[in-house]
Design a protein around this motif. Structure first.
Motif, mmCIF file in Angstrom:
data_model
loop_
_atom_site.group_PDB
_atom_site.id
_atom_site.type_symbol
_atom_site.label_atom_id
_atom_site.label_comp_id
_atom_site.label_asym_id
_atom_site.label_seq_id
_atom_site.Cartn_x
_atom_site.Cartn_y
_atom_site.Cartn_z
ATOM 1 N N LEU A 1 -41.722 6.367 108.734
ATOM 2 C CA LEU A 1 -43.007 6.453 109.742
ATOM 3 C C LEU A 1 -41.572 6.791 110.515
ATOM 4 C CD1 LEU A 1 -44.709 3.085 109.050
ATOM 5 C CD2 LEU A 1 -45.608 5.408 109.221
ATOM 6 N N ASP A 7 -47.223 9.279 106.870
ATOM 7 C CA ASP A 7 -47.534 8.994 108.514
ATOM 8 C C ASP A 7 -48.325 7.538 108.226
ATOM 9 O OD1 ASP A 7 -47.260 11.359 109.866
ATOM 10 O OD2 ASP A 7 -48.509 11.974 108.576
ATOM 11 N N LEU A 8 -47.957 7.033 106.826
ATOM 12 C CA LEU A 8 -48.625 5.416 106.597
ATOM 13 C C LEU A 8 -47.593 5.587 105.384
ATOM 14 C CD1 LEU A 8 -50.919 4.020 106.805
ATOM 15 C CD2 LEU A 8 -52.035 4.754 104.744
ATOM 16 N N ALA A 58 -50.421 -2.209 105.385
ATOM 17 C CA ALA A 58 -49.947 -0.841 105.596
ATOM 18 C C ALA A 58 -49.651 -0.808 107.238
ATOM 19 C CB ALA A 58 -52.027 -0.510 105.781
ATOM 20 N N LYS A 60 -48.089 2.010 110.459
ATOM 21 C CA LYS A 60 -48.338 3.336 111.364
ATOM 22 C C LYS A 60 -48.016 3.498 112.641
ATOM 23 C CE LYS A 60 -53.429 6.066 110.087
ATOM 24 N NZ LYS A 60 -54.513 6.199 110.362
ATOM 25 N N ASP A 64 -50.197 7.298 116.012
ATOM 26 C CA ASP A 64 -51.658 7.442 115.129
ATOM 27 C C ASP A 64 -52.915 6.734 114.768
ATOM 28 O OD1 ASP A 64 -49.194 9.752 114.987
ATOM 29 O OD2 ASP A 64 -48.826 9.096 113.192
ATOM 30 N N ALA A 65 -52.388 5.574 114.357
ATOM 31 C CA ALA A 65 -53.298 4.417 114.510
ATOM 32 C C ALA A 65 -54.371 4.419 115.833
ATOM 33 C CB ALA A 65 -52.859 2.947 114.410
ATOM 34 N N ASP A 70 -57.965 3.376 114.371
ATOM 35 C CA ASP A 70 -57.438 1.761 113.371
ATOM 36 C C ASP A 70 -58.083 0.346 113.972
ATOM 37 O OD1 ASP A 70 -57.309 4.047 110.978
ATOM 38 O OD2 ASP A 70 -55.063 3.948 111.612
#
Length: 185
Positions: A1, A7-8, A58, A60, A64-65, A70
């Motif tokens: 990351l 990306d995850l 998870a 991130k 991005d989240a 998210d």
């Protein structure tokens, strides 16, 4: 990351070791609780109680989240790693190594000990290990612990579940995330 190659990521562990192996191994190390009670930081703590379980989260990058909408349960701001190397033994952790890890995590995070409102400890219920962890926090956090208006709460999920061995870290992380979600500090 961190390097942008993914990306995850999933982070977690599973522990379901053979009961006989765990019993024989921890008895040989004189680390298994003779009372069968997991009591981290307790005056009558007499060792660990093995447990089994699994947990995953998870991960991130924050940006991005946020962009993906998210639900964010927590933000990891810093990590501290240490290997005690050739210390006094496998169940006798090094204060020096723990202090180094704590300070590394604080430095990376940009936080100070005064910013903390909860510490989830590894605390296994072994007299030597738990005492070393307390000494390490006192040294790493210094006067930020004694100058507080209220004591800094510390805990260990092992008092509720026992020691999840390889899954202990992820269980502690999930406990902290749930505590934050419910406003418990």
């Amino acid at each position: 990351l961190h390097d942008g190659r993914a990306d995850l990521m999933l982070a977690g562990a599973v522990n379901r070791a053979d009961d006989l192996f765990i019993h024989v191994g921890f008895c040989a190390l004189k680390a298994l609780s003779s009372s069968g009670r997991s009591r981290p930081f307790h005056a009558n703590a007499d060792g660990l109680v093995p447990a089994e379980g699994a947990g995953f989260v998870a991960l991130k990058r924050l940006e991005d989240a946020l962009e993906d909408g998210d639900e964010i349960h927590g933000i990891i701001r810093g990590l501290g790693l240490s290997n005690d190397g050739r210390g006094r033994g496998m169940l006798a952790p090094s204060t020096e190594g723990q202090v180094r890890a704590i300070r590394q995590a604080l430095n990376q995070s940009g936080l100070t000990a005064a910013d903390l409102n909860l510490v989830e400890c590894h605390a296994t219920g072994t007299q030597v290990g738990d005492a070393t962890e307390i000494r390490s926090m006192l040294e790493a956090y210094g006067t930020a612990l004694t100058d507080r208006d209220e004591p800094l709460p510390i805990g260990s999920l092992k008092s509720n579940l026992g020691h999840l061995i390889t899954a202990a870290g992820i269980a502690g992380l999930i406990k902290v995330l749930e505590a934050m979600k419910h406003g418990i500090r």
